[in-house]
Design a protein around this motif. Structure first.
Motif, mmCIF file in Angstrom:
data_model
loop_
_atom_site.group_PDB
_atom_site.id
_atom_site.type_symbol
_atom_site.label_atom_id
_atom_site.label_comp_id
_atom_site.label_asym_id
_atom_site.label_seq_id
_atom_site.Cartn_x
_atom_site.Cartn_y
_atom_site.Cartn_z
ATOM 1 N N LYS A 82 -5.025 -1.223 5.504
ATOM 2 C CA LYS A 82 -4.835 -2.663 5.624
ATOM 3 C C LYS A 82 -3.329 -2.958 5.705
ATOM 4 C CE LYS A 82 -9.059 -3.957 3.137
ATOM 5 N NZ LYS A 82 -9.573 -2.589 2.957
ATOM 6 N N PRO A 83 -2.932 -3.874 6.577
ATOM 7 C CA PRO A 83 -1.488 -4.147 6.753
ATOM 8 C C PRO A 83 -0.757 -4.461 5.452
ATOM 9 C CG PRO A 83 -2.751 -5.193 8.495
ATOM 10 C CD PRO A 83 -3.753 -4.642 7.523
ATOM 11 N N GLU A 84 -1.348 -5.269 4.588
ATOM 12 C CA GLU A 84 -0.665 -5.627 3.341
ATOM 13 C C GLU A 84 -0.489 -4.407 2.439
ATOM 14 O OE1 GLU A 84 1.504 -7.256 0.598
ATOM 15 O OE2 GLU A 84 0.994 -8.243 2.507
ATOM 16 N N SER A 85 -1.483 -3.533 2.423
ATOM 17 C CA SER A 85 -1.381 -2.313 1.615
ATOM 18 C C SER A 85 -0.250 -1.434 2.115
ATOM 19 C CB SER A 85 -2.702 -1.544 1.654
ATOM 20 O OG SER A 85 -3.742 -2.303 1.081
ATOM 21 N N MET A 86 -0.113 -1.336 3.419
ATOM 22 C CA MET A 86 0.953 -0.513 3.982
ATOM 23 C C MET A 86 2.328 -1.127 3.710
ATOM 24 S SD MET A 86 -0.514 1.145 7.506
ATOM 25 C CE MET A 86 -0.808 -0.396 8.364
ATOM 26 N N ARG A 87 2.431 -2.457 3.805
ATOM 27 C CA ARG A 87 3.720 -3.113 3.501
ATOM 28 C C ARG A 87 4.107 -2.896 2.046
ATOM 29 N NH1 ARG A 87 1.695 -7.140 7.147
ATOM 30 N NH2 ARG A 87 0.704 -8.269 5.431
ATOM 31 N N LYS A 88 3.152 -3.019 1.138
ATOM 32 C CA LYS A 88 3.426 -2.813 -0.280
ATOM 33 C C LYS A 88 3.877 -1.385 -0.548
ATOM 34 C CE LYS A 88 1.262 -3.296 -4.845
ATOM 35 N NZ LYS A 88 0.022 -3.683 -5.576
ATOM 36 N N TRP A 89 3.198 -0.439 0.089
ATOM 37 C CA TRP A 89 3.561 0.977 -0.078
ATOM 38 C C TRP A 89 4.968 1.236 0.439
ATOM 39 C CZ3 TRP A 89 1.414 5.439 -2.088
ATOM 40 C CH2 TRP A 89 1.965 6.643 -1.673
ATOM 41 N N THR A 90 5.276 0.703 1.615
ATOM 42 C CA THR A 90 6.585 0.919 2.221
ATOM 43 C C THR A 90 7.700 0.389 1.325
ATOM 44 O OG1 THR A 90 5.594 0.757 4.427
ATOM 45 C CG2 THR A 90 7.973 0.498 4.288
ATOM 46 N N ARG A 91 7.474 -0.784 0.741
ATOM 47 C CA ARG A 91 8.483 -1.358 -0.170
ATOM 48 C C ARG A 91 8.630 -0.508 -1.428
ATOM 49 N NH1 ARG A 91 5.950 -6.344 1.354
ATOM 50 N NH2 ARG A 91 4.720 -6.276 -0.569
#
Length: 452
Positions: A82-91
């Motif tokens: 999910k896009p939000e999960s990937m953004r959170k992981w990247t941060r």
């Protein structure tokens, strides 16, 4: 109307056709830009009131409803990417970029009494196999190591979300549509949920499922019919890195014989690190880092969580910034895939777990293979052909020296498999080894495989 055969590509939908996904978002189809496996890839846009622009940032993958690869890929994206999960992981990892395509929606459609499944996702650019073909099968060492580190980040994210990719290779690595320095790991048609709900699959060898994956790179576990795992993904990546550095692999000439490929890989892994270091084509392109990478992977137990930071450290190099895909200097192996189009390569992989391959996002031309190239008859055959055992030992024994032999991809045999639209994971069921493999046929001069 009789249902279409699963082995056929779907009949194209008309230009401008409107699809509605499960979130009620509408998508307009543009022209077909490629195909792969049993699917078509269309340019697409959420702006349904006007034609799809040639520079759109979206594509839609389309398959018949009853086909399998897109179903498997959808499950991966819905559960793990999910896009939000990937953004959170990247941060949280302080990463500038995580190379997983964004999933934008999916749904079902019907046209002329035919049912389709579709998925909207990021449009991607050129796959890295094209660069290998234009550079004698090799990449510069700094580029290989940088790609390795970025892919370790991608695999760590996938693994932490209970999945493995199971088919890492240059043909599945895509440049970004807008930024060619961003590399994405694509095509999750063979992705596997190795740890559903936190319960890791048990180690179990199954000869009937043996040799699943792309023959050049598939893991030793896969050769034994063991379910994919984290260590398997990392071993596949290690074999890819070795290939990109050297331009060939020690088992290139026995790719038609899975048992012999398995034997050669076992020999290489058993004799680390020297077996890999000896494959260096030059001092500037030494394989020391890849040898250390594979040596660490060898120490992992089947269910053990890897130390991803340690793996990145093993591949560390001062060079950062833009990726350099120009031709490396020094000797190189000649790849027999040069001149082949990506569509041909996509079909030329062995052991597809009993299901069709998924379509890829870049443009796929449909030219025929360059054809067979004859090779001179070896001296030992003029004296009478050697026994199978002698010939296999001769072939595998050469594997520990730098080689210039061609890289050959063999025909993929996709098997039909029923897929149901439910929440059950679409698990791989590789084919049984053909009888001719069990007898261990002699290895003769190879010819290039032809597109099916």
């Amino acid at each position: 109307m009789a249902p279409p055969k699963k082995s056929a590509l779907p009949k194209p939908l008309p230009d401008g056709f409107i699809l509605t996904d499960t979130e009620k978002k509408k998508w307009r189809l543009g022209r077909v830009i490629g195909q792969g496996g049993f699917g078509l890839i269309y340019l697409a846009s959420p702006h349904v009131d006007r034609p799809v622009a040639a520079d759109t940032d979206f594509v839609i993958k389309l398959e018949y409803h009853d086909n399998g690869p897109l179903f498997s890929e959808l499950k991966f994206y819905q559960r793990a990417a999910k896009p939000e999960s990937m953004r959170k992981w990247t941060r949280s990892r302080k990463l500038d970029f995580l190379g997983i395509p964004t999933y934008w929606g999916s749904g079902l459609a019907e046209y002329n009494n035919l049912r389709y499944r579709f998925m909207a996702m990021d449009r991607l650019g050129t796959d890295l196999q094209k660069f290998l073909e234009s550079n004698a099968g090799r990449m510069k060492k700094a580029t290989v190591l940088q790609l390795g580190q970025e892919l370790v980040d991608v695999l760590e994210y996938i693994h932490e979300n209970e999945y493995v990719h199971a088919d890492i290779k240059a043909a599945n690595l895509m440049q970004g549509h807008r930024d060619p320095d961003q590399i994405y790991l694509a095509d999750y048609g063979l992705s596997y949920r190795y740890c559903p709900d936190g319960h890791h699959k048990e180690y179990k060898e199954s000869p009937k499922k043996g040799h699943n994956g792309t023959m050049e790179y598939t893991s030793l576990d896969a050769h034994k019919g063991v379910d994919p795992s984290r260590r398997g993904d990392l071993q596949i990546l290690g074999f890819c890195l070795l290939h990109w550095l050297c331009g060939s692999l020690p088992w290139d000439k026995v790719l038609k014989y899975p048992a012999h490929v398995q034997e050669a890989k076992t020999k290489l892994m058993d004799n680390l690190p020297d077996s890999v270091k000896q494959l260096s084509v030059s001092r500037e392109s030494s394989t020391d880092e890849v040898a250390a990478f594979l040596l660490y992977v060898k120490t992992l137990n089947y269910q053990e969580k890897p130390n991803y930071q340690h793996l990145k450290d093993l591949l560390s190099r001062a060079v950062r910034g833009r990726l350099d895909f120009s031709r490396p200097e020094g000797p190189a192996a000649v790849s027999s895939t040069r001149g082949q189009d990506p569509g041909t390569r996509e079909k030329q992989n062995v052991g597809r777990a009993g299901r069709a391959r998924g379509a890829k996002a870049p443009v796929r031309d449909e030219e025929q293979d360059d054809g067979m190239r004859s090779k001179p008859v070896l001296a030992q055959y003029r004296r009478g052909p050697p026994s199978q055992k002698e010939e296999v030992l001769h072939e595998v024994g050469r594997s520990l020296r730098p080689r210039r032999g061609p890289v050959t991809y063999v025909d993929d045999s996709d098997e039909e498999q029923e897929e149901e639209e439910d929440d059950e994971e679409d698990e791989a069921r590789p084919r049984a080894i053909a009888a001719c493999y069990l007898r261990g046929p002699p290895i003769g001069p190879r010819s290039q495989s032809k597109q099916v």
